[in-house]
Write an enzyme that holds these catalytic residues in place. Structure first.
Site: not given
Ligand code: UD1
Length: 416
Positions: A22-23, A116, A121, A305, A397
């Protein structure tokens, strides 16, 4: 409303293949927008998040056809630059379309991805990366309006190695003219898969899998054919299910190195694990032992995850395990449900302490999020008696036919 009915206490035995990740497929589908050429993507899993991505692509004017696990995306006819609110709500990761639309059209409009189930997020890192590349982003009360004519490569440093922000920056930088260097990039295998796809389209990009990704942008892209990598979290779910229920399973498709932190913990818990290339075998025939603290971290650390299904497995057994969830604030929503099955778990902030109990009992359970739902299935397979699990829209999902895969291993689970 559908539900899983699970008869626990039946060991799992046999071989199961893991579907596409998925990711990985979600950013790849967004990347299809960057090229007017036709993209043929094999090994696309049938998931509701993939369906939501197809809806976004079609809304944008792309032609998308689907045959079994193969999606063909033709973005030559791209005619819109907005993602409707309804689709933004359906899938939080639709924010990944922002960089791609901006890169191709020079303009993008979307509402905020919103709350979320895993806690707040934010997308501040996504927006900072796009701004660094020259995008002008207006944040209004309803959403984002972005303009990006003349995007230019730059050196940017992410304050956290965010997966989504790294992907958004990669997609935008491929379209920007000149060189972009992304420092402190996420190193997840799915980032490497996205780089492989972008290279298939002719992009000049290197470094994915390390903390520094370099992109020579502005190269015209063509179409291409690509096969999505297998889903390492689905593989982890099957392995934890076998650890919980006992038995001997062979999980095929996932590069074993992508799951080394998960298999190391399962081995410490007393399972026998053998791994080679794209094959992981696990056998479990004794109560699981408590293990040293499990701290979630960006790759190559323990994946957030996989935390819920591992916790579900370790609820039954001997010894105590401490979990520290470092990525998402609200990632213990499965705990109350596990407790209803007789698990002994105490949560304080980011820490959960799990004391193994000799047996869990089946119960009526509700999944509050995707991996939490998988955790309930894992616990139910190892429990005595029947469990009924609702909230399957979350599970759908990220898992294609989870019950079918488990049934092929001898589990007594059906969907009603
Ligand atoms: C992706 C994965 C999700 C996985 C996560 C961490 C997808 C579709 N989803 O989610 O399954 O659990 O990586 O491995 O690939 N953050 C900020 N600001 C931002 C973006 C992120 O503060 O602009 C923080 C988030 O709140 C979180 C951390 O960074 O605490 C990591 O998040 P991130 O790696 O961005 O996860 P996702 O890409 O949302």
């Amino acid at each position: 409303m559908s539900a899983f009915i699970v008869e626990g206490g039946c060991p799992l035995n046999g071989t199961v293949s893991v579907h596409g990740a998925k990711n990985s497929v979600l950013p790849i589908l967004a990347a299809c927008i960057l090229t007017p050429g036709e993209c043929v993507i094999h090994n696309c899993p049938a998931l509701s998040d993939v369906r939501a991505s197809i809806d976004i692509l079609r809304h944008l004017g792309c032609r998308v056809t689907q045959q079994d696990g193969t999606l063909t995306v033709d973005a030559k006819t791209l005619s819109a630059c907005d993602v409707p609110d309804r689709l933004m709500r359906e899938m939080r990761s639709s924010v990944i379309f922002l960089g791609a639309i901006l890169g191709r059209v020079g303009e993008a409009v979307m509402s905020f991805p919103g709350g979320c189930e895993l806690g707040p997020r934010p997308i501040d890192l996504h927006l900072a990366a796009l701004r660094a590349l020259g995008a002008r982003i207006e944040e209004t009360s309803v959403g984002l309006r972005c303009r990006g004519e003349g995007l230019t490569g730059c050196e940017l440093t992410l304050s956290i190695p965010s997966v989504g922000a790294t992907e958004n920056a990669m997609l935008t930088a491929v379209a920007a003219s000149g060189t972009t260097v992304i420092n402190n990039a996420a190193r997840e295998p799915e980032i490497v898969d996205l780089q492989r796809f972008l290279r298939t389209l002719g992009a000049n990009i290197r470094g994915a899998g390390s903390s520094v990704i370099t992109i020579e942008g502005g190269v015209p892209l063509h179409g291409g054919t690509f096969t999505v990598m297998a889903d390492r979290i689905v593989a982890a779910t099957y392995l934890t299910a076998a650890a919980a229920a006992g038995g001997q399973v062979e999980v095929l498709g996932t590069d074993y190195r992508h799951l080394s932190t998960v298999t190391a913990v399962l081995a410490e818990a007393g399972c026998k694990v053998q791994s080679e290339q794209n094959r992981i075998c696990l056998s479990s025939n004794a109560p699981l032992l408590g293990v040293r603290p499990v701290r979630t971290a960006p790759y190559p650390g323990f994946p957030t995850d996989a935390q819920p299904p591992l916790m579900a497995a370790l609820c039954k057994g001997t010894g105590t395990t401490v979990f520290v969830e470092n990525i998402f604030e609200n990632r213990y929503r499965h705990v109350d449900e596990l407790t209803r099955m007789g698990a002994d778990i105490r949560v304080e902030g980011r820490v959960a302490v799990v004391c193994g109990v000799p047996q869990l009992r089946g119960a009526r359970l509700h999944a509050a999020d995707l991996r939490g739902g998988a955790a309930l299935v894992v616990a139910a397979l190892g429990a005595g008696g029947e469990s009924v699990i609702t909230g399957l829209e979350h599970v759908d999902r990220g898992y294609q036919d989870l019950d079918g895969g488990l049934r092929s291993l001898g589990a007594r689970i059906r969907r009603v």
